[in-house]
Design a protein around this motif. Structure first.
Motif, PDB file in Angstrom:
ATOM      1  N   LEU A  51       0.719  -1.134   0.005  1.00 45.95           N
ATOM      2  CA  LEU A  51       0.012  -0.169  -0.243  1.00 45.95           C
ATOM      3  C   LEU A  51       0.891   1.246  -0.137  1.00 45.95           C
ATOM      4  CD1 LEU A  51      -2.818   1.371   0.171  1.00 45.95           C
ATOM      5  CD2 LEU A  51      -2.596   1.139   2.586  1.00 45.95           C
ATOM      6  N   LEU A  52       2.051   1.440   0.979  1.00 47.31           N
ATOM      7  CA  LEU A  52       2.809   2.304   0.840  1.00 47.31           C
ATOM      8  C   LEU A  52       3.573   2.529  -0.290  1.00 47.31           C
ATOM      9  CD1 LEU A  52       4.177   2.240   4.406  1.00 47.31           C
ATOM     10  CD2 LEU A  52       2.420   3.724   3.820  1.00 47.31           C
ATOM     11  N   SER A  53       3.971   1.530  -0.947  1.00 45.69           N
ATOM     12  CA  SER A  53       4.736   1.653  -2.186  1.00 45.69           C
ATOM     13  C   SER A  53       3.944   2.258  -3.517  1.00 45.69           C
ATOM     14  CB  SER A  53       5.386   0.373  -2.765  1.00 45.69           C
ATOM     15  OG  SER A  53       4.298  -0.794  -3.030  1.00 45.69           O
ATOM     16  N   ALA A  54       2.611   2.012  -3.228  1.00 48.59           N
ATOM     17  CA  ALA A  54       1.662   2.397  -4.406  1.00 48.59           C
ATOM     18  C   ALA A  54       1.144   3.871  -3.974  1.00 48.59           C
ATOM     19  CB  ALA A  54       0.483   1.542  -4.579  1.00 48.59           C
ATOM     20  N   LEU A  55       1.330   4.098  -2.693  1.00 49.31           N
ATOM     21  CA  LEU A  55       0.611   5.534  -2.241  1.00 49.31           C
ATOM     22  C   LEU A  55       1.202   6.904  -3.218  1.00 49.31           C
ATOM     23  CD1 LEU A  55      -1.426   6.735  -0.312  1.00 49.31           C
ATOM     24  CD2 LEU A  55       0.704   6.852   1.194  1.00 49.31           C
ATOM     25  N   PRO A  56       2.124   6.866  -3.396  1.00 46.71           N
ATOM     26  CA  PRO A  56       2.836   8.194  -4.336  1.00 46.71           C
ATOM     27  C   PRO A  56       2.195   8.131  -5.790  1.00 46.71           C
ATOM     28  CG  PRO A  56       4.510   7.014  -3.180  1.00 46.71           C
ATOM     29  CD  PRO A  56       3.663   6.351  -3.089  1.00 46.71           C
ATOM     30  N   TYR A  57       2.043   6.897  -6.102  1.00 46.98           N
ATOM     31  CA  TYR A  57       1.365   6.838  -7.393  1.00 46.98           C
ATOM     32  C   TYR A  57      -0.066   7.133  -7.657  1.00 46.98           C
ATOM     33  CZ  TYR A  57       5.630   4.236  -8.871  1.00 46.98           C
ATOM     34  OH  TYR A  57       7.010   3.931  -9.060  1.00 46.98           O
ATOM     35  N   LEU A  58      -0.818   6.734  -6.553  1.00 48.19           N
ATOM     36  CA  LEU A  58      -2.017   7.092  -6.278  1.00 48.19           C
ATOM     37  C   LEU A  58      -2.242   8.378  -6.260  1.00 48.19           C
ATOM     38  CD1 LEU A  58      -5.041   5.737  -5.846  1.00 48.19           C
ATOM     39  CD2 LEU A  58      -4.530   5.684  -3.424  1.00 48.19           C
ATOM     40  N   ALA A  59      -1.604   8.950  -5.231  1.00 49.35           N
ATOM     41  CA  ALA A  59      -1.549  10.648  -5.292  1.00 49.35           C
ATOM     42  C   ALA A  59      -1.536  11.281  -6.452  1.00 49.35           C
ATOM     43  CB  ALA A  59      -0.693  10.905  -4.201  1.00 49.35           C
ATOM     44  N   MET A  60      -0.753  10.908  -7.322  1.00 52.20           N
ATOM     45  CA  MET A  60      -0.362  11.615  -8.630  1.00 52.20           C
ATOM     46  C   MET A  60      -1.477  11.563  -9.490  1.00 52.20           C
ATOM     47  SD  MET A  60       2.898  11.305 -11.228  1.00 52.20           S
ATOM     48  CE  MET A  60       3.078  11.971 -12.584  1.00 52.20           C
ATOM     49  N   TRP A  61      -1.839  10.264  -9.502  1.00 54.12           N
ATOM     50  CA  TRP A  61      -3.356   9.727 -10.374  1.00 54.12           C
ATOM     51  C   TRP A  61      -4.399  10.605 -10.001  1.00 54.12           C
ATOM     52  CZ3 TRP A  61      -6.862   5.187  -9.483  1.00 54.12           C
ATOM     53  CH2 TRP A  61      -7.824   5.153 -10.744  1.00 54.12           C
ATOM     54  N   LEU A  62      -4.692  10.781  -8.692  1.00 54.77           N
ATOM     55  CA  LEU A  62      -5.774  11.467  -8.108  1.00 54.77           C
ATOM     56  C   LEU A  62      -5.723  13.027  -8.392  1.00 54.77           C
ATOM     57  CD1 LEU A  62      -6.757   9.697  -4.857  1.00 54.77           C
ATOM     58  CD2 LEU A  62      -7.921   9.599  -7.005  1.00 54.77           C
ATOM     59  N   PHE A  63      -4.306  13.460  -8.287  1.00 56.01           N
ATOM     60  CA  PHE A  63      -4.189  15.068  -8.330  1.00 56.01           C
ATOM     61  C   PHE A  63      -4.320  15.334  -9.772  1.00 56.01           C
ATOM     62  CE2 PHE A  63      -1.431  18.508  -8.753  1.00 56.01           C
ATOM     63  CZ  PHE A  63      -2.024  19.613  -7.950  1.00 56.01           C
ATOM     64  N   SER A  64      -3.805  14.388 -10.621  1.00 60.22           N
ATOM     65  CA  SER A  64      -3.664  14.948 -12.057  1.00 60.22           C
ATOM     66  C   SER A  64      -5.277  14.898 -12.261  1.00 60.22           C
ATOM     67  CB  SER A  64      -3.117  13.641 -12.879  1.00 60.22           C
ATOM     68  OG  SER A  64      -3.804  12.365 -12.723  1.00 60.22           O
ATOM     69  N   MET A  65      -6.103  13.997 -11.966  1.00 61.01           N
ATOM     70  CA  MET A  65      -7.392  14.280 -12.441  1.00 61.01           C
ATOM     71  C   MET A  65      -8.112  15.570 -12.001  1.00 61.01           C
ATOM     72  SD  MET A  65      -8.401  11.477 -13.994  1.00 61.01           S
ATOM     73  CE  MET A  65      -6.908  12.000 -14.840  1.00 61.01           C
ATOM     74  N   PHE A  66      -7.659  15.862 -10.896  1.00 58.28           N
ATOM     75  CA  PHE A  66      -8.592  17.177 -10.152  1.00 58.28           C
ATOM     76  C   PHE A  66      -8.022  18.465 -10.831  1.00 58.28           C
ATOM     77  CE2 PHE A  66      -7.376  20.655  -7.230  1.00 58.28           C
ATOM     78  CZ  PHE A  66      -8.632  20.965  -7.015  1.00 58.28           C
TER      79      PHE A  66
END
Length: 529
Positions: free
Chosen positions: A334-349
Motif C-alpha cells: 500500500l505504501l509503495s503504491a501511495l505516491p502513484y495513487l496521489a499523482m493519479w488523483l491529483f492529475s484528475m483534479f
C-alpha cells in the motif's frame, strides 16, 4: 509573416472559426453536441487502458526479477551498504524467496534496461511514420507485439539466459515505442481544445493506474501464480494486453472522419474546433519551423527536466529510505503504491481545474499551461529539497515523497498536453522528439546518483542530499525555462490557411453539367480548392 496575414485577413473560412484564433474559439465550442457518452469519450477510455497496459509491461519485470533470482547464491559475493547515521533503525530483512537464476546485480541491470533501449530508439521513427500513415494501427499493432512477446519471456529466460531474456525485452520495448507519440497524435485528432486538459490527463493517468495495478498484482502472481509463480506475471498481463490490442484495432478509428458510426454532429464539432472546417488536411512536417520554435524547446526542456527529477524521486528516494533510514517501501504494498495513487488523483483534479480556467475565459491557454505546469515541476523540486533535510524521520520522508509525486501530476495539464496546443496536426511528431529526449535524460538520474553515493569515505546522508539538490535544481530550472518561453497558442506553421499553395478562390469545373428541363445547360458547379 504568414501568421499575421492569415490572422488579419482570414479569420473565417467557410463559416468556421480556426482554432488558432483563440479569442473566438469559445464561439464554436459552445455549440458542442450534448451526449452522455460520445465517441471521443470511448476513444479516450481505450487510450487510457492502452497507457495502463504499456506501463504494466514496463514495470512488471522489476517485480518479477526479484522472484526469478537466487539471492542466497549471490549474497556471499555482494555486500549491501547501509548508513549508520540512523543507527536506531533495524536493518530490513530480505524475505524474498530464492528463484532459479544466479544473476548478479549488474546482469539484472542489463535485463531491466534492455526494454528501454528498444523503447527509446523507436520514438522518433514512429512519430514520423504515424504522421504519414496514421497512428491507430501503429499503436494497436505495437502493443500487440509487446503483449505477444510477453508470453515468450519465461521461455527466453529459461532457454536463453540473460541475453535471450534481454533480446525479448528489447523487442517488447520496440513494440511499445509507438505508444506515447501515437497516443498524442490520436488525442490531437479526437479531442477539442477545451477538453484537452482533462482528457489528456485521463489518458496519461493510465501510467499511474497501470503501476498501481502492476506492483501488488505482480507480487501476488509471483508468490501464488502457476508455472513457478513469476512466469504467470507475463502470461496474465500478456493475455490482457493482447485482448486490448485486438479490441482497439477493431473498435477505434484514426479520426472522427474515418469513424463509420460516429454522430454527425459530434464529428462536425470535433473537426470544426480543431481544423476550422469539416475537412482535415495533412501537410508535410515543417521541420525548419519546428527547429526554430522556442515554445517547442520550452516543452522539450520541461519534459527532460521532469523525467530526470521523476526518476530520481521514484527510484532513488526509496533506495535512500532503505540505505539511510533502514526502511524499505517494498515491505508494504500500500505504501509503495501511495505516491502513484496521489499523482493519479491529483492529475484528475487539476485537469478539471485547467479546463475550467480555459473555458471560463479568465485565463488564456498560455497562462493556464504555465501555472499548472509550475505546480507540477516546482512542487516536486521543493519536495526533494525538503526530503534532504528530514533526517531519520521515516513518516515525514514518506509524506514528502507522496506530496511531491502527487503534485507532479500537474505536468499532464501543463507541458505534457501542450504539444496539442502548439500544433494539433504535428503533436505526435513533437511528442516523439520530446519523449525520446526525456527518456534519455531519465536514464541519467540513476547513473548520477550511483556515482555520487559510491564513495564510502563520505557521509551517505550528505551524498544523498547532493542527489536530491541536483534533481530539484533540474526541476526548477527546466520549469522556469518553460514559464519564460512556453506558449499555449497554435503556431503560425500549423495554420490551416497556409496549407494552400495556390490561390484560395481558384475554381474547378465539374464535368458533364446537367441539362435543365427547358433544354438549357445548368451553370457549372464551382468549388474552392
Amino acid at each position: 509573416m504568414p501568421f499575421r496575414r492569415s490572422s488579419l485577413n482570414h479569420r473565417h473560412r467557410d463559416g468556421h472559426v480556426l482554432v488558432w484564433n483563440q479569442r473566438n474559439l469559445h464561439e464554436s465550442l459552445e455549440q458542442q453536441p450534448q451526449r452522455f457518452f460520445a465517441t471521443r469519450y470511448f476513444v479516450t477510455f481505450m487510450l487510457f487502458l492502452g497507457m495502463a497496459n504499456a506501463y504494466v509491461m514496463r514495470t512488471n519485470m522489476s517485480v518479477a526479477i526479484v522472484a526469478m533470482v537466487n539471492h542466497t547464491a549471490i549474497k556471499s559475493g555482494e555486500a549491501e551498504e547501509y548508513d549508520d547515521e540512523c543507527g536506531d533503525r533495524d536493518i530490513p530483512i530480505d524475505d524474498s524467496q530464492d528463484g532459479e537464476f544466479v544473476w548478479s546485480s549488474a546482469l539484472q541491470g542489463y535485463i531491466l534496461s534492455s526494454f528501454f533501449y528498444g523503447y527509446v530508439i523507436t520514438q522518433i521513427p514512429f512519430g514520423i511514420l504515424a504522421k504519414k500513415y496514421g497512428s491507430m494501427r501503429f499503436l494497436g499493432y505495437g502493443m500487440l507485439i509487446n503483449s505477444v512477446f510477453a508470453f515468450l519471456v519465461p521461455v527466453a529466460a529459461r532457454g536463453g539466459g540473460v541475453w535471450g531474456l534481454s533480446a525479448v525485452r528489447f523487442i517488447q520495448g520496440l513494440g511499445e515505442g509507438p505508444i506515447v507519440p501515437c497516443t498524442h497524435a490520436m488525442l490531437a485528432k479526437w479531442i477539442p481544445p477545451n477538453e484537452r486538459s482533462r482528457m489528456g490527463a485521463a489518458v496519461y493517468a493510465g501510467a499511474q493506474f497501470g503501476t498501481i495495478i502492476s506492483m501488488p498484482l505482480s507480487g501476488l502472481l509471483a508468490e501464488y501464480g502457476f508455472d513457478g509463480g513469476w512466469p504467470s506475471i507475463f502470461y496474465v498481463f500478456g493475455l490482457v494486453g493482447t485482448v486490448w490490442s485486438i479490441a482497439f484495432l477493431i473498435f477505434v478509428h484514426e479520426d472522427p472522419s474515418a469513424h463509420p458510426t460516429i454522430d454527425e454532429r459530434e464529428k462536425k464539432y470535433i473537426n470544426d474546433s480543431l481544423w476550422g472546417s469539416d475537412v482535415v488536411k495533412s501537410p508535410p512536417i515543417p521541420f525548419k519551423a519546428i527547429i526554430k520554435s522556442l515554445p517547442f524547446y520550452a516543452i522539450l526542456f520541461a519534459h527532460m527536466g521532469h523525467n530526470y527529477g521523476y526518476e530520481t524521486l521514484m527510484t532513488e528516494l526509496p533506495t535512500y529510505m532503505k540505505q539511510v533510514l533502514r526502511y524499505s517501501l517494498k515491505s508494504n504494498g500500500l505504501l509503495s503504491a501511495l505516491p502513484y495513487l496521489a499523482m493519479w488523483l491529483f492529475s484528475m483534479f487539476i485537469s478539471v481545474v485547467a479546463d475550467w480556467m480555459i473555458s471560463s475565459k479568465r485565463f488564456s491557454h498560455t497562462a493556464t499551461r504555465k501555472l499548472i505546469n509550475s505546480i507540477g515541476q516546482y512542487g516536486p523540486g521543493i519536495a526533494l529539497i525538503a526530503a534532504s533535510y528530514t533526517g531519520c524521520d521515516r513518516a515525514l520522508t514518506l509524506a514528502i515523497l507522496t506530496i511531491g509525486v502527487g503534485l507532479n501530476g500537474g505536468i499532464y495539464s501543463g507541458f505534457k498536453i501542450n504539444h496539442l496546443d502548439l500544433t494539433p496536426r504535428f503533436a505526435g511528431f513533437l511528442m516523439s522528439i520530446t519523449n525520446c529526449s526525456a527518456n534519455l535524460a531519465g536514464l541519467l538520474a540513476p547513473i548520477a546518483a550511483g556515482h555520487l553515493i559510491s564513495d564510502p569515505s563520505k557521509p551517505m546522508m550528505g551524498q544523498w542530499q547532493i542527489v536530491f539538490f541536483i534533481a530539484a535544481f533540474v526541476y526548477i530550472i527546466c520549469g522556469t525555462f518553460y514559464n519564460i518561453f512556453g506558449s499555449g497558442e497554435r503556431q503560425f506553421w500549423d495554420n490551416p490557411e497556409d496549407d494552400e499553395q495556390k490561390p484560395a478562390l481558384q475554381a474547378t469545373i465539374t464535368t458533364s453539367p446537367p441539362r435543365l428541363s427547358n433544354g438549357s445547360t445548368a451553370p457549372a458547379a464551382i468549388s474552392s480548392s
